[in-house]
Motif scaffolding. Structure first.
Motif, mmCIF file in Angstrom:
data_model
loop_
_atom_site.group_PDB
_atom_site.id
_atom_site.type_symbol
_atom_site.label_atom_id
_atom_site.label_comp_id
_atom_site.label_asym_id
_atom_site.label_seq_id
_atom_site.Cartn_x
_atom_site.Cartn_y
_atom_site.Cartn_z
ATOM 1 N N ARG A 354 -4.462 4.898 8.924
ATOM 2 C CA ARG A 354 -4.427 3.487 9.311
ATOM 3 C C ARG A 354 -4.305 2.565 8.096
ATOM 4 O O ARG A 354 -4.840 1.468 8.055
ATOM 5 C CB ARG A 354 -5.681 3.118 10.118
ATOM 6 N N GLY A 355 -3.565 3.036 7.084
ATOM 7 C CA GLY A 355 -3.341 2.206 5.916
ATOM 8 C C GLY A 355 -4.500 2.142 4.950
ATOM 9 O O GLY A 355 -4.474 1.357 4.006
ATOM 10 N N ASN A 356 -5.541 2.957 5.140
ATOM 11 C CA ASN A 356 -6.694 2.906 4.252
ATOM 12 C C ASN A 356 -6.451 3.648 2.945
ATOM 13 O O ASN A 356 -7.167 3.434 1.977
ATOM 14 C CB ASN A 356 -7.930 3.476 4.954
ATOM 15 N N ARG A 357 -5.480 4.547 2.931
ATOM 16 C CA ARG A 357 -5.093 5.182 1.686
ATOM 17 C C ARG A 357 -3.940 4.394 1.075
ATOM 18 O O ARG A 357 -3.123 3.802 1.784
ATOM 19 C CB ARG A 357 -4.659 6.635 1.932
ATOM 20 N N ILE A 358 -3.879 4.388 -0.265
ATOM 21 C CA ILE A 358 -2.861 3.627 -0.976
ATOM 22 C C ILE A 358 -1.939 4.594 -1.705
ATOM 23 O O ILE A 358 -2.398 5.556 -2.337
ATOM 24 C CB ILE A 358 -3.511 2.658 -1.980
ATOM 25 N N HIS A 359 -0.640 4.333 -1.610
ATOM 26 C CA HIS A 359 0.336 5.196 -2.288
ATOM 27 C C HIS A 359 0.142 5.105 -3.795
ATOM 28 O O HIS A 359 -0.041 4.022 -4.352
ATOM 29 C CB HIS A 359 1.759 4.769 -1.926
ATOM 30 N N GLN A 360 0.193 6.250 -4.460
ATOM 31 C CA GLN A 360 0.008 6.293 -5.906
ATOM 32 C C GLN A 360 1.118 7.105 -6.538
ATOM 33 O O GLN A 360 1.390 8.239 -6.146
ATOM 34 C CB GLN A 360 -1.348 6.907 -6.258
ATOM 35 N N GLU A 361 1.753 6.496 -7.556
ATOM 36 C CA GLU A 361 2.776 7.218 -8.298
ATOM 37 C C GLU A 361 2.122 8.369 -9.060
ATOM 38 O O GLU A 361 0.966 8.285 -9.466
ATOM 39 C CB GLU A 361 3.485 6.284 -9.286
ATOM 40 N N GLN A 362 2.899 9.412 -9.290
ATOM 41 C CA GLN A 362 2.338 10.589 -9.943
ATOM 42 C C GLN A 362 2.264 10.446 -11.456
ATOM 43 O O GLN A 362 1.332 10.906 -12.090
ATOM 44 C CB GLN A 362 3.178 11.830 -9.577
#
Length: 413
Positions: A354-362
């Motif tokens: 539900r959008g609680n995780r945030i995309h992170q570049e490696q």
């Protein structure tokens, strides 16, 4: 103010005297912008601009013209005109007063309306900057541009010249003797393109470090210098407290530390939070010294002595408090509680959470990996969904355990 907010009048780059905006929010987005360019191995030339007597310079007639342009008209404009007009000033020395002189410029300082009038007056200043980025916090102005070649430097100079024309038109004035240039670059030992920028026909001073909104920024965007400055100031204040409050109770002493020292050690720490252990230790040493002051215990160091003092006081480590502070800021950004556009910096990782995780570049360049968004995103994604989905900041801090970390102990006598 309702009219200003409803019509979105103020420029988005202005963070001063505005709801949900602060020095901290301005610093977070500014440092991230610069770090992104450093991650591309680019040089970033920054110009810190200083207005000369900014609030006192605003000419009343031109201010009224701008207010009319922004839709402040009729009785409201007449009221503001009356508010500004027929003011006088004089000097009093040893009971002797000078002849009153009319005040024809400036917004009355110490008033509620004064700062808003100033913001509206300089609101169009960023519009003349065509080639660079500009950031404002009231009258504190920062101009910067990614520099790849001499053409980029010429474009930055053109923006400075455009600001000069804006000054002349609106009777404001930058003080070139207080404006500085800083070449921020990936390699602190190598300036890719040396530069000279002019303002009012005067070559601006180039420096390797400068304070911006209370935080020391260096030419390689490292935070060691700021940590050293904060720790030194904190130690001086602890010494002052030790000399002047030595007869007070431990509870009073603890309150003096929490009120007068800890804010210095934590101001805008979401921006400069150190990643090197030596800097963490330097800050923690100030708090340990304060614990000895509270307990009036200056005996030779014994294993566990200071740790027991800190436990008795209920003081969490400053590192843990900074960790909680960063996560609290991320919660506020995600929930539109602070004036930072989350869509520009945060991307949902997946729909299952539900959008609680945030995309992170490696892969991050070191200059970027230690800035607020990459570093805090990693910490945020390690939290349980039950914490990140909290309905309020208070609930979030409670689930995080930060409510205890951010409150002083009340158990002392």
């Amino acid at each position: 103010m309702q009219h200003r907010q409803k019509n979105n009048i103020l420029t988005d780059v202005q963070h001063g005297f505005r709801k949900q905006r602060s020095c901290e929010s301005q610093l977070i987005v500014t440092v991230h912008d610069i770090a992104q360019n450093l991650a591309k191995k680019n040089q970033v030339d920054t110009v810190l601009l200083d207005f000369s007597k900014a609030f006192d310079k605003v000419p009343h007639q031109r201010l009224q013209h701008k207010l009319h342009y922004y839709g402040v008209r009729g009785s409201t404009l007449n009221w503001i005109q009356s508010f500004l007009s027929d003011r006088t000033q004089r000097v009093a020395i040893e009971g002797v007063q000078s002849t009153p002189a009319p005040v024809t410029s400036g917004v009355p300082q110490g008033t509620v309306l004064g700062p808003l009038l100033f913001l509206l007056y300089i609101n169009d200043m960023p519009d003349v900057v065509k080639n660079s980025k500009v950031k404002l916090f009231a009258d504190d102005s920062l101009l910067f541009r990614n520099i790849s070649n001499q053409q980029d430097q010429m474009l930055l100079q053109q923006d400075l010249e455009a600001l000069e024309k804006w000054e002349q038109e609106w009777q404001m004035e930058f003080n070139p003797s207080k404006c500085v240039v800083m070449n921020i670059m990936p390699n602190k030992n190598k300036i890719l393109l040396p530069s000279n920028y002019d303002l009012h026909g005067q070559t601006l001073e180039t420096t390797t470090e400068s304070k911006y909104l209370g935080v020391t920024i260096t030419s390689n965007l490292s935070w060691g210098r700021h940590v050293e400055t904060a720790a030194a100031k904190g130690n001086r204040t602890v010494g002052f407290l030790r000399r002047n409050f030595k007869e007070c109770t431990p509870k009073v002493k603890a309150a003096t530390y929490i009120t007068m020292v800890r804010p210095t050690l934590e101001y805008a720490s979401t921006v400069w939070n150190p990643h090197e252990q030596q800097h963490n230790n330097l800050l923690e040493s100030v708090q340990k010294r304060a614990a000895r002051y509270v307990h009036n215990n200056y005996r030779e160091k014994e294993p566990g002595t200071v740790t027991n003092m800190l436990t008795n006081l209920g003081w969490k480590s400053l590192e843990e408090r900074r960790h909680n502070s960063r996560l609290a800021m991320m919660f506020k950004i995600k929930n539109d509680m602070v004036g930072i556009d989350k869509t520009a910096f945060l991307k949902p990782s997946d729909t299952r959470t539900r959008g609680n995780r945030i995309h992170q570049e490696q892969d991050y360049h070191p200059s970027l990996s230690h800035s607020f968004f990459p570093r805090t995103t990693s910490e945020w994604n390690k939290l349980p969904i039950s914490t990140t989905s909290a309905p309020s900041l208070e609930s979030f801090m409670s689930r995080l355990g930060g409510s205890r970390a951010l409150q002083p102990s009340t158990s002392l006598p």
